[in-house]
Scaffold this motif. Structure first.
Motif, PDB file in Angstrom:
ATOM      1  N   ILE A 369      52.603 129.064 112.116  1.00  0.00           N
ATOM      2  CA  ILE A 369      52.128 128.535 113.287  1.00  0.00           C
ATOM      3  C   ILE A 369      52.081 127.098 112.977  1.00  0.00           C
ATOM      4  O   ILE A 369      51.664 126.333 112.035  1.00  0.00           O
ATOM      5  CB  ILE A 369      50.663 129.241 113.507  1.00  0.00           C
ATOM      6  CG1 ILE A 369      50.754 130.648 113.735  1.00  0.00           C
ATOM      7  CG2 ILE A 369      50.006 128.364 114.712  1.00  0.00           C
ATOM      8  CD1 ILE A 369      51.815 131.367 114.827  1.00  0.00           C
ATOM      9  N   GLY A 370      52.516 126.252 114.143  1.00  0.00           N
ATOM     10  CA  GLY A 370      52.709 124.852 114.129  1.00  0.00           C
ATOM     11  C   GLY A 370      51.437 124.164 114.624  1.00  0.00           C
ATOM     12  O   GLY A 370      51.262 123.042 114.360  1.00  0.00           O
ATOM     13  N   ALA A 371      50.835 124.917 115.685  1.00  0.00           N
ATOM     14  CA  ALA A 371      49.664 124.191 116.472  1.00  0.00           C
ATOM     15  C   ALA A 371      48.863 125.211 116.935  1.00  0.00           C
ATOM     16  O   ALA A 371      49.319 126.347 117.525  1.00  0.00           O
ATOM     17  CB  ALA A 371      50.201 123.087 117.250  1.00  0.00           C
ATOM     18  N   VAL A 372      47.697 124.762 116.997  1.00  0.00           N
ATOM     19  CA  VAL A 372      46.891 125.877 117.794  1.00  0.00           C
ATOM     20  C   VAL A 372      45.971 124.898 119.060  1.00  0.00           C
ATOM     21  O   VAL A 372      45.194 123.844 118.701  1.00  0.00           O
ATOM     22  CB  VAL A 372      45.507 126.221 116.797  1.00  0.00           C
ATOM     23  CG1 VAL A 372      44.617 127.033 117.632  1.00  0.00           C
ATOM     24  CG2 VAL A 372      46.128 127.077 115.836  1.00  0.00           C
ATOM     25  N   LEU A 373      46.151 125.479 120.096  1.00  0.00           N
ATOM     26  CA  LEU A 373      45.425 124.683 121.213  1.00  0.00           C
ATOM     27  C   LEU A 373      44.069 125.441 121.988  1.00  0.00           C
ATOM     28  O   LEU A 373      44.578 126.945 121.907  1.00  0.00           O
ATOM     29  CB  LEU A 373      46.423 124.315 122.346  1.00  0.00           C
ATOM     30  CG  LEU A 373      47.599 123.568 121.944  1.00  0.00           C
ATOM     31  CD1 LEU A 373      48.538 123.222 123.201  1.00  0.00           C
ATOM     32  CD2 LEU A 373      47.197 122.078 121.461  1.00  0.00           C
ATOM     33  N   VAL A 374      43.036 124.994 122.211  1.00  0.00           N
ATOM     34  CA  VAL A 374      42.068 125.930 123.003  1.00  0.00           C
ATOM     35  C   VAL A 374      41.710 125.039 124.387  1.00  0.00           C
ATOM     36  O   VAL A 374      41.343 124.157 124.338  1.00  0.00           O
ATOM     37  CB  VAL A 374      41.022 126.007 122.236  1.00  0.00           C
ATOM     38  CG1 VAL A 374      39.733 126.885 122.907  1.00  0.00           C
ATOM     39  CG2 VAL A 374      41.423 127.102 120.893  1.00  0.00           C
ATOM     40  N   SER A 375      42.043 126.046 125.404  1.00  0.00           N
ATOM     41  CA  SER A 375      41.671 125.359 126.487  1.00  0.00           C
ATOM     42  C   SER A 375      40.342 126.207 127.056  1.00  0.00           C
ATOM     43  O   SER A 375      40.292 127.595 127.212  1.00  0.00           O
ATOM     44  CB  SER A 375      42.690 125.724 127.670  1.00  0.00           C
ATOM     45  OG  SER A 375      42.439 125.122 128.877  1.00  0.00           O
ATOM     46  N   THR A 376      39.255 125.267 127.390  1.00  0.00           N
ATOM     47  CA  THR A 376      37.869 126.011 127.578  1.00  0.00           C
ATOM     48  C   THR A 376      37.325 124.951 128.209  1.00  0.00           C
ATOM     49  O   THR A 376      37.290 123.543 127.816  1.00  0.00           O
ATOM     50  CB  THR A 376      37.197 126.571 126.260  1.00  0.00           C
ATOM     51  OG1 THR A 376      35.889 126.996 126.819  1.00  0.00           O
ATOM     52  CG2 THR A 376      36.929 125.302 125.294  1.00  0.00           C
ATOM     53  N   CYS A 377      36.240 125.190 129.116  1.00  0.00           N
ATOM     54  CA  CYS A 377      35.472 124.273 129.710  1.00  0.00           C
ATOM     55  C   CYS A 377      33.899 124.564 129.334  1.00  0.00           C
ATOM     56  O   CYS A 377      33.031 123.939 129.859  1.00  0.00           O
ATOM     57  CB  CYS A 377      35.455 123.893 131.001  1.00  0.00           C
ATOM     58  SG  CYS A 377      35.203 125.341 132.387  1.00  0.00           S
ATOM     59  N   THR A 378      33.655 125.590 128.745  1.00  0.00           N
ATOM     60  CA  THR A 378      32.314 125.919 128.190  1.00  0.00           C
ATOM     61  C   THR A 378      31.918 126.072 126.767  1.00  0.00           C
ATOM     62  O   THR A 378      30.984 126.661 126.215  1.00  0.00           O
ATOM     63  CB  THR A 378      32.146 127.631 128.722  1.00  0.00           C
ATOM     64  OG1 THR A 378      33.307 128.215 128.254  1.00  0.00           O
ATOM     65  CG2 THR A 378      32.156 127.543 130.184  1.00  0.00           C
TER      66      THR A 378
END
Length: 664
Positions: A369-378
């Protein structure tokens, strides 16, 4: 206060909707408190005169409507006391005279009380039962005993009552006096209130309200009188008011001592927002195959749902005293939502389960795995970000990047856009997690309670093989607009006790604007596979952000989309913001709607006036087995499971750890 509990009947209960608690740490003035109380009580509650007029005009068709008005009236009568004070009957001789945090209610006699009480008693018994006469009679017994024994008028009431010293200095002031008091007067405990259960959801909500209101008067109300100080005997009892919490006491001190606010608390005078101006030139969609050398391939999609189902009947069972009447069926008709999911788990744990399942289904090991992204507004976890925390939990010694991004309901297109850019730099898989937990950010605000839910989804986006076209054709992101749209969804919102709030007309406006823009772009963009036709013509399925089915379908028609090409799972999941589109993609595969590799148009739009879309090629094979429970470790075919990752999870930090970290 817990955002929700499961009571002894196995039902969801939301304490905030009935206990009327307010976060005084975010209220800085009496004016702000008055705004909050007016919104929650005065704007919806009838006065005693209103109830009398409605009875005399035969405006009530059944007992429930009258009971509801009585309940709202009594919440209004107690609008300040129940959120600020504990009422403690105290012998007059034992009442402290100089304690600045002991108050006495100064009240005015209820002039039309006898007439109104008689009319309510007669009116109730003349009306037919609405659903269940036995339950309605029990609710009436609780409410009416409080209502008929109220001696004072409540149209004018101050948030902060006189201290005992101030009351003694006003000889004509009246307060509530009891000739005696039983300290064991029966009241309802919090467990009894939460464990209340009735067959009719509306009556269950009203019964809880009646129990709370009963507890506001823990004495024999029939003996209560209004007297001036000169007529209070040493052995008489008065109803002393004590701040419920330290925060209430601190608030009273702030607003009564009139101290100059500290520099940190001074209000910032901002200039009025200017008009929203168009950019100097449009932002064209990103055509992935023409823009990027490394093409993206979707290798896996995994989801985690909240473990508790909250249906519309649960929402009505927990209706707040401040809500206007609404049925479970009306919620479904207005929003398209019949159920939503809540979780008692941390948001990060949902994200971790989804990420592990996606990595396992993609046949990848953490080292790839080269990168980890988390999309969240909470997320309430800022350090480390959830993405950084996930990197550690997944056993990644190092990645090129790990960060959270806040794009609310456009979280998938924003996340994909960032993943595509990172692919060019790392040329290895990127894990994109979209996760939300709204259930602990709703409080007693009805619109979010009807709409939002909890869940997570994870995608593995990897470099496509040589000669492969990739699975993402176009991505587009937008943001901004008129300031009313930018601020149409807010969290935390101090005006609503720091709970999330939604302004429906402004949200509808931004969705309409963005859908029209998307439609224009899809019509004018050529299809990468068939340059002679528009990109819109090449779309097989539309999976929109699951905001509100009724509104989205209506605005989609206005924008020119064919509604029969839209897929919704909102009836079962509610609105899960950033996670809504990927969870809906998963459910479209589960339901057999997405039954072959298909081109999908996925538009998102929401808080902050953000929006965006992706045109994807989705193969049903990317769907991982749904995550049930939390024991999800990467297990790759042909490789042994590595339990050393789980064994190396950090233990909770202790004070000794802190001393060592700082060299002590």
């Amino acid at each position: 206060m817990e955002p929700f509990v499961i009571n002894r009947l196995g039902r969801l209960v939301f304490p905030a909707t009935v206990l009327a608690e307010v976060d005084f740490s975010v209220i800085d003035s009496l004016e702000r408190l008055t705004e909050v109380v007016t919104r929650d009580c005065a704007a919806t509650a009838p006065t005693g005169s209103d109830i009398l007029a409605r009875i005399e005009a035969h405006a009530y068709s059944g007992r429930y409507d009258l009971l509801r008005d009585i309940g709202q009236n009594l919440y209004w009568v107690n609008r300040y006391s129940m959120i600020m004070f504990e009422k403690r009957p105290t012998r007059w001789r034992d009442l402290p005279r100089s304690n600045r945090h002991v108050f006495l209610p100064s009240v005015t006699p209820w002039q039309e009380g006898a007439r109104t009480v008689a009319a309510v008693a007669d009116g109730y018994h003349r009306l037919p039962a609405t659903w269940d006469s036995g339950t309605e009679d029990r609710i009436f017994g609780l409410l009416f005993d409080v209502f008929r024994n109220r001696r004072h008028h409540a149209t004018v009431s101050s948030a902060i009552q006189p201290t005992v010293a101030q009351f003694l200095a006003a000889p004509d002031a009246l307060t509530i006096v009891l000739p005696g008091h039983d300290p064991d007067y029966p009241t309802f405990g919090i467990d009894e209130i939460l464990d209340c259960g009735e067959e009719v959801p509306e009556l269950e909500a009203l019964m809880r309200c009646a129990m709370v209101l009963h507890d506001q008067y823990p004495w024999d109300r029939s003996t209560a009188e209004l007297r001036p100080v000169s007529r209070i005997g040493d052995d008489d009892f008065v109803v002393a008011l004590h701040p419920r919490t330290r925060e209430v006491a601190a608030f009273i001190d702030r607003v009564t001592r009139r101290r100059r606010p500290s520099f940190a608390r001074r209000a910032v005078q901002r200039p009025a927002p200017g008009p929203a101006l168009e950019p100097v030139r449009p932002y064209p969609p990103v055509r992935v195959g023409e823009t990027f050398a490394v093409r993206p391939k979707l290798e896996a999609l995994a989801i985690v749902r909240g473990e508790h189902v909250c249906d519309n009947a649960d929402v009505i069972r927990n209706a707040s005293y401040s809500w206007s009447p609404m049925t479970a069926g009306q919620i479904a008709a207005t929003t398209g939502i019949e159920r939503r999911r809540y979780t008692a788990r941390d948001l990060a744990d949902l994200a971790l389960d989804a990420a592990r399942a996606a990595v396992a289904h993609a046949g990848r090991i953490p080292q790839e795995i080269g990168a980890v992204l988390v999309s969240t507004c909470t997320s309430t976890q800022l350090i480390p970000s959830i993405a950084c925390w996930l990197s550690g939990e997944l056993g990644l010694r190092q990645t090129h990047a790990a960060f959270d991004l806040v794009a609310s309901c456009a979280g998938l297109p924003y996340g994909l856009a960032e993943a595509l850019r990172l692919l060019q730099e790392v040329d290895r898989p990127v894990v994109l997690v979209c996760a939300e937990k709204f259930s602990d950010k709703i409080g007693a605000v009805r619109t979010p309670r009807m709409i939002f839910g909890d869940g997570a989804a994870a995608l593995v986006v990897a470099p496509a093989g040589p000669g492969e076209p990739g699975d993402v054709d176009v991505v587009q992101t937008y943001t901004s607009g008129p300031w009313t749209e930018v601020n149409s969804i807010r969290w935390p919102n101090p005006a609503f006790d720091n709970d999330i709030t939604v302004c429906g007309p402004e949200v509808r406006s931004l969705v309409r604007r963005y859908l029209a823009q998307m439609f224009d772009e899809l019509c004018t963009q050529p299809d990468p596979d068939a340059p002679g036709r528009s990109l819109l013509a090449g779309i097989d399925l539309i999976v929109p952000h699951q905001a509100n089915r009724t509104i989205v379908e209506s605005l989609a028609r206005e924008a020119g989309f064919s509604v029969d090409r839209l897929y919704f799972n909102i009836s079962e999941m509610g609105n899960v913001s950033a996670a809504s589109i990927p969870i809906a993609l998963f459910d479209a595969i589960r339901d057999g709607v997405l039954d072959r590799p298909m081109r999908v148009f996925a538009p998102g739009f929401g808080a902050g006036a953000v929006s965006g879309y992706a045109v994807l090629r989705v193969d049903p094979a990317i769907a991982a087995p749904e995550v049930i429970g939390s024991d999800v470790f990467p297990v790759v075919p042909g490789r042994a499971r590595d339990d050393s990752v789980a064994a190396s999870w950090p233990m909770p930090t202790t004070t000794d750890d802190m001393r060592i970290a700082f060299g002590e």
